[in-house]
Motif scaffolding. Structure first.
Motif: not given
Length: 441
Positions: A259-277
């Protein structure tokens, strides 16, 4: 040749009776501690003692947990009746008891919530919210409606149930809401959340599934100065991010599952996008099975068309009131099997396989966001015992229930009619309950 003689134990039948006492003692302990007697007594004044019936029902659920009919049989054992100070009763008494509780559920649940928070000073009030459906095998319930069935019984009426619990490490249920069977999670959210909102501390984290993730629901949380963690449905706006998702640039979250992930920070929220093999593998395998199933179906239809026969029954509309002429043409006349498979793969596989996304207005690490969200599926009643007893903090539900059931009360009948009561099978877990119940701290 040596012959080993086995000792013979006397097996003379007697009238001695052994009943599980641990579940009853555990229920009585928390019943008294949370002052449930006063909460329930105001709803019934005549007939059998309501509190004794409720204690009996809860004890049975910790012991056997079958039907209400079976609960009636278990409770009507003379020894159980004596312990609970009840007279023998018909099983319909239990149905009337449940009906009474149902009619007054909102007041009862509110009183229980008040009592729970007055007795315990919970250090945190992050909560998990979850919803499910329960199949009804009758037709009289006003709440019974046809809806999305998690039990795969769309032919049956159902009700929907919402549960709220204090999140890990507390994991104590604090609320329950019941709604019509056709109410979606996104609608049911407000009932479940508002039921417990007044007990939550400012800044508490509300954790729930994507089915209830709407702009209005998120706004209601933020308006109350709370925070949220939820899942998101992937859409076309995420495809560009997925297209540029490179494992070597992402953070490794779980090496075992890939499982890998990246954070996408926006002004009012944060997205946590993951990829699972491992998730990608499962999803691609499922879609491969779907490809072969669709190819097989197309061949069946093509065969019927070529032979000018009726379609197999599973492809027809099975309704006597509908008359229809079928006209089918498959693409198999123009395609080889390999070409057909590639066409099906192109329509089913979208490139999002293995990806999933969380969203929050709290800045968490990728690891914490994933672990916190995954722990939301932990709702269970036995958790109050783990919170009460530090020694049971890391003991599984299975072992706690087993220990309670093992603690038995044997009623030994003597010749003169006198009964001896013998407790047996004490262990580390059930001894805690007995000591607390007897006022030993």
């Amino acid at each position: 040749m040596n012959i080993t003689k086995h000792r013979a134990f006397p097996t003379i039948p007697n009238k001695n009776i052994c009943v599980p006492i641990g579940p009853i003692l555990a229920v009585q302990l928390f019943y008294e501690k949370l002052n449930f007697c006063d909460i329930f007594s105001k709803h019934k004044s005549k007939g059998l003692d309501l509190n004794s019936l409720i204690i009996g029902l809860l004890s049975y659920k910790l012991t056997e947990n079958f039907s209400i009919k079976e609960a009636g049989k278990w409770l009507n054992q003379k020894e159980i009746l004596d312990i609970l100070n009840l007279e023998q009763f018909h099983e319909r008494v239990l149905y009337r008891t449940l009906e009474l509780l149902g009619r007054n559920r909102e007041e009862i649940l509110s009183d229980i919530l008040d009592s729970l928070f007055s007795v315990y000073d919970f250090e945190e009030t992050d909560i998990n919210l979850d919803w499910t459906s329960i199949v009804l095998f009758g037709t009289k319930s006003k709440l019974g409606k046809y809806g999305y069935s998690r039990d795969y019984r769309p032919d049956k009426l159902q009700i929907t149930v919402g549960i709220s619990e204090l999140a890990n490490p507390i994991n104590i249920p604090i609320g329950v809401t019941v709604n019509r069977g056709n109410v979606l999670d996104l609608e049911h959210f407000s009932d479940t959340y508002n039921q417990v909102k007044s007990k939550l501390k400012k800044g508490s984290l509300i954790i729930f599934d994507k089915g209830a993730n709407t702009t209005d629901n998120l706004k209601s949380i933020q308006d109350a100065e709370m925070e949220y963690l939820t899942a998101m449905k992937l859409n076309t706006s995420d495809d560009k991010i997925i297209e540029n998702f490179y494992l070597e640039k992402a953070e490794l979250i779980d090496s075992e599952k890939g499982i890998y992930g990246i954070k996408i920070v926006k002004p009012s929220s944060i997205k946590y996008l993951y990829f699972s093999e491992s998730l990608q593998k499962r999803q691609l395998e499922a879609k491969a099975r779907a490809v072969m199933r669709k190819l097989k179906e197309a061949k069946e239809i093509q065969k019927a068309v070529v032979n000018k026969k009726k379609l197999p029954k599973k492809f027809r509309i099975n309704n006597e009131l509908i008359e229809i002429d079928y006209s089918f043409k498959t693409k198999l006349e123009e395609l080889s099997d390999d070409e057909a498979i590639e066409l099906l793969k192109a329509s089913l596989i979208n490139g999002r396989e293995g990806f999933f996304c969380l969203k929050s207005n709290r800045n968490l690490t990728l690891q914490d966001a994933l672990v916190t969200y995954r722990k939301k599926d932990s709702i269970e009643i036995i958790s109050l015992m783990r919170y009460e007893f530090e020694e049971l903090k890391h003991t599984s539900t299975k072992f706690i229930k087993k220990s309670l059931k093992n603690l038995t009360l044997t009623i030994k009948f003597r010749i003169n009619g006198v009964k001896n009561y013998i407790f047996a099978n004490f262990d580390r877990i059930n001894s805690l309950i007995v000591a607390k119940r007897n006022g030993i701290t």
